[in-house]
Motif scaffolding. Structure first.
Motif, PDB file in Angstrom:
ATOM      1  N   GLY A 120      54.023  -3.423 -27.049  1.00  0.00           N
ATOM      2  CA  GLY A 120      54.901  -2.250 -26.907  1.00  0.00           C
ATOM      3  C   GLY A 120      54.175  -0.934 -27.075  1.00  0.00           C
ATOM      4  O   GLY A 120      53.077  -0.864 -27.630  1.00  0.00           O
ATOM      5  N   CYS A 121      54.789   0.121 -26.566  1.00  0.00           N
ATOM      6  CA  CYS A 121      54.243   1.473 -26.680  1.00  0.00           C
ATOM      7  C   CYS A 121      55.389   2.429 -26.986  1.00  0.00           C
ATOM      8  O   CYS A 121      55.986   2.969 -26.082  1.00  0.00           O
ATOM      9  CB  CYS A 121      53.538   1.875 -25.380  1.00  0.00           C
ATOM     10  SG  CYS A 121      52.809   3.516 -25.438  1.00  0.00           S
ATOM     11  N   PRO A 122      55.725   2.600 -28.276  1.00  0.00           N
ATOM     12  CA  PRO A 122      55.115   1.967 -29.427  1.00  0.00           C
ATOM     13  C   PRO A 122      55.686   0.566 -29.662  1.00  0.00           C
ATOM     14  O   PRO A 122      56.603   0.144 -28.941  1.00  0.00           O
ATOM     15  CB  PRO A 122      55.508   2.893 -30.580  1.00  0.00           C
ATOM     16  CG  PRO A 122      56.862   3.398 -30.171  1.00  0.00           C
ATOM     17  CD  PRO A 122      56.808   3.518 -28.670  1.00  0.00           C
ATOM     18  N   GLU A 124      45.496  -1.325 -34.294  1.00  0.00           N
ATOM     19  CA  GLU A 124      46.145  -0.456 -33.307  1.00  0.00           C
ATOM     20  C   GLU A 124      45.052   0.266 -32.525  1.00  0.00           C
ATOM     21  O   GLU A 124      43.994   0.588 -33.079  1.00  0.00           O
ATOM     22  CB  GLU A 124      47.021   0.577 -34.031  1.00  0.00           C
ATOM     23  CG  GLU A 124      47.707   1.551 -33.093  1.00  0.00           C
ATOM     24  CD  GLU A 124      47.968   2.886 -33.772  1.00  0.00           C
ATOM     25  OE1 GLU A 124      49.134   3.203 -33.989  1.00  0.00           O
ATOM     26  OE2 GLU A 124      47.001   3.612 -34.064  1.00  0.00           O
ATOM     27  N   SER A 131      43.684   5.767 -30.321  1.00  0.00           N
ATOM     28  CA  SER A 131      45.140   5.624 -30.138  1.00  0.00           C
ATOM     29  C   SER A 131      45.837   6.945 -30.420  1.00  0.00           C
ATOM     30  O   SER A 131      45.204   7.900 -30.872  1.00  0.00           O
ATOM     31  CB  SER A 131      45.677   4.567 -31.105  1.00  0.00           C
ATOM     32  OG  SER A 131      45.724   5.110 -32.405  1.00  0.00           O
ATOM     33  N   CYS A 132      47.154   6.942 -30.207  1.00  0.00           N
ATOM     34  CA  CYS A 132      47.935   8.137 -30.579  1.00  0.00           C
ATOM     35  C   CYS A 132      48.557   7.967 -31.959  1.00  0.00           C
ATOM     36  O   CYS A 132      49.243   8.848 -32.437  1.00  0.00           O
ATOM     37  CB  CYS A 132      49.021   8.403 -29.546  1.00  0.00           C
ATOM     38  SG  CYS A 132      50.476   7.367 -29.757  1.00  0.00           S
ATOM     39  N   GLU A 133      48.361   6.789 -32.563  1.00  0.00           N
ATOM     40  CA  GLU A 133      48.867   6.436 -33.896  1.00  0.00           C
ATOM     41  C   GLU A 133      50.375   6.225 -33.933  1.00  0.00           C
ATOM     42  O   GLU A 133      50.978   6.075 -34.996  1.00  0.00           O
ATOM     43  CB  GLU A 133      48.416   7.452 -34.966  1.00  0.00           C
ATOM     44  CG  GLU A 133      46.898   7.589 -34.989  1.00  0.00           C
ATOM     45  CD  GLU A 133      46.339   8.371 -36.147  1.00  0.00           C
ATOM     46  OE1 GLU A 133      47.053   9.230 -36.677  1.00  0.00           O
ATOM     47  OE2 GLU A 133      45.174   8.115 -36.498  1.00  0.00           O
ATOM     48  N   GLY A 134      51.008   6.194 -32.746  1.00  0.00           N
ATOM     49  CA  GLY A 134      52.466   6.037 -32.681  1.00  0.00           C
ATOM     50  C   GLY A 134      52.939   4.702 -33.219  1.00  0.00           C
ATOM     51  O   GLY A 134      54.030   4.612 -33.804  1.00  0.00           O
ATOM     52  N   CYS A 135      52.135   3.652 -33.037  1.00  0.00           N
ATOM     53  CA  CYS A 135      52.558   2.338 -33.541  1.00  0.00           C
ATOM     54  C   CYS A 135      52.572   2.325 -35.060  1.00  0.00           C
ATOM     55  O   CYS A 135      53.442   1.714 -35.685  1.00  0.00           O
ATOM     56  CB  CYS A 135      51.640   1.241 -32.991  1.00  0.00           C
ATOM     57  SG  CYS A 135      51.873   0.982 -31.220  1.00  0.00           S
ATOM     58  N   GLY A 178      50.366  -3.162 -30.478  1.00  0.00           N
ATOM     59  CA  GLY A 178      50.690  -2.157 -29.464  1.00  0.00           C
ATOM     60  C   GLY A 178      49.918  -2.279 -28.163  1.00  0.00           C
ATOM     61  O   GLY A 178      48.929  -3.000 -28.031  1.00  0.00           O
ATOM     62  N   ASN A 179      50.411  -1.516 -27.212  1.00  0.00           N
ATOM     63  CA  ASN A 179      49.948  -1.592 -25.822  1.00  0.00           C
ATOM     64  C   ASN A 179      48.487  -1.222 -25.635  1.00  0.00           C
ATOM     65  O   ASN A 179      47.765  -1.890 -24.897  1.00  0.00           O
ATOM     66  CB  ASN A 179      50.864  -0.684 -24.978  1.00  0.00           C
ATOM     67  CG  ASN A 179      50.423  -0.585 -23.546  1.00  0.00           C
ATOM     68  OD1 ASN A 179      49.658   0.300 -23.184  1.00  0.00           O
ATOM     69  ND2 ASN A 179      50.873  -1.501 -22.720  1.00  0.00           N
ATOM     70  N   CYS A 180      48.003  -0.159 -26.292  1.00  0.00           N
ATOM     71  CA  CYS A 180      46.601   0.214 -25.982  1.00  0.00           C
ATOM     72  C   CYS A 180      45.635  -0.822 -26.485  1.00  0.00           C
ATOM     73  O   CYS A 180      44.575  -1.021 -25.884  1.00  0.00           O
ATOM     74  CB  CYS A 180      46.166   1.600 -26.425  1.00  0.00           C
ATOM     75  SG  CYS A 180      47.099   2.599 -27.455  1.00  0.00           S
TER      76      CYS A 180
HETATM   77  S1  SF4 Z   1      50.540   1.610 -27.941  1.00  0.00           S
HETATM   78 FE1  SF4 Z   1      51.471   3.577 -27.413  1.00  0.00          FE
HETATM   79  S2  SF4 Z   1      52.411   4.298 -29.329  1.00  0.00           S
HETATM   80 FE2  SF4 Z   1      50.959   2.653 -29.857  1.00  0.00          FE
HETATM   81  S3  SF4 Z   1      49.080   3.743 -30.367  1.00  0.00           S
HETATM   82 FE3  SF4 Z   1      48.957   3.167 -28.182  1.00  0.00          FE
HETATM   83  S4  SF4 Z   1      49.749   4.972 -27.074  1.00  0.00           S
HETATM   84 FE4  SF4 Z   1      50.354   5.174 -29.205  1.00  0.00          FE
END
Ligand code: SF4
Ligand code: SF4
Ligand code: SF4
Length: 263
Positions: free
Chosen positions: A140-142, A63, A18-22, A89-91
């Motif tokens: 959601g993203c995030p 996440e 992940s991008c850790e945004g959540c 989250g979305n991913c």
């Molecule tokens: S859902 Fe979006 S914000 Fe959350 S970890 Fe995945 S890429 Fe990042």
């Protein structure tokens, strides 16, 4: 969840690919997060500190996508160790941008991007709810961190929690945004789950359904596709936008007659 009401639940927040945004969205709750953390024991959260892993958690949040074999193994362990599993989250929920490769010739495009793509150990992206049983999904993203906050309080108070089944158009029009679909742009707002305050539309960016799609939405999808085709888009153009946040497979499944849907 703990049987004795005076014991704080043990909570874990795991991150796969992940991008850790959540996770950062949770921290953005600031004082609400501090208030919440006095009601729970956070026993695993790599973003905050290296804690000793436990053998059991009352609630685990996940996440990110199980994009590697190592991730997939961890995901299955998390399910075994946890009473309640919540997808964050979305991913994790829809496969996110990672899932785009499921629809394309990965070997061909992988060679353009990665010098040694043969070493990537898991080519097919799997959504968390398809890999293990999940109890709740915060989309959601995030994510909208207020969904996280509300869900934890519902679990603590043993009350029902679910998302409102309103389309993004509902919030978009409350915010008095001009309709991008009427302007001929590919906007998935009529079939996407609201709860983001139509944040993309507020910046005049089309909705690509990062929060997933509504239940029982077959007719609306068919209408949306017809409207977009009348604007001159091919089905391929429309499907590409549905792929961006991983919603395409859910949309295609919703279009199937009930007898053909996978159980
Ligand atoms: S859902 Fe979006 S914000 Fe959350 S970890 Fe995945 S890429 Fe990042
Ligand atoms: S811009 Fe999109 S979300 Fe807003 S009303 Fe039009 S279709 Fe719905
Ligand atoms: S407007 Fe659509 S794409 Fe944007 S955050 Fe909301 S659901 Fe996601």
């Amino acid at each position: 969840m703990p049987k004795k009401t005076n014991r704080k639940p043990n909570v874990a927040i795991f991150s796969l690919t992940s991008c850790e945004g959540c996770q950062f969205s949770i921290l953005d709750l600031s004082s609400k997060f501090l208030e919440l953390s006095s009601r729970i024991n956070i026993d695993e959260w790599r973003l905050i500190s290296d804690l000793e892993p436990k053998k059991h958690y009352d609630i685990s949040f996940i996440e990110g996508n199980p994009a590697t074999i190592k991730n997939l193994k961890l995901l299955k362990q998390i399910r075994k160790m946890s009473d309640i599993v919540v997808v964050l989250g979305n991913c994790a929920d829809l496969g996110g941008i990672w899932e785009i490769k499921n629809y394309h010739n990965y070997k061909k495009y992988g060679a353009y991007v990665y010098k040694q793509h043969q070493t990537i150990d898991n080519e097919k992206i799997i959504e968390v709810p398809k890999a293990i049983k999940v109890d709740y999904v915060i989309p959601g993203c995030p994510i909208n961190a207020h969904n996280f906050y509300d869900l934890i309080y519902s679990l603590l108070n043993k009350t029902h929690w679910s998302l409102f089944q309103n389309p993004v158009c509902w919030e978009c029009q409350i915010n008095k945004n001009p309709c991008l679909l009427q302007e001929g742009k590919i906007c998935l707002g009529p079939i996407a789950i609201s709860g983001c305050n139509a944040v993309c539309l507020n910046s005049r960016q089309e909705c690509w359904a990062c929060r997933g799609i509504l239940d029982d939405v077959k007719e609306k999808i068919e209408n949306l596709i017809k409207i977009l085709q009348n604007h001159g888009y091919s089905l391929q153009d429309i499907l590409e936008k549905m792929e961006f946040f991983g919603a395409r497979d859910r949309i295609e499944a919703a279009l199937q007659p009930p007898s053909e849907k996978k159980k």
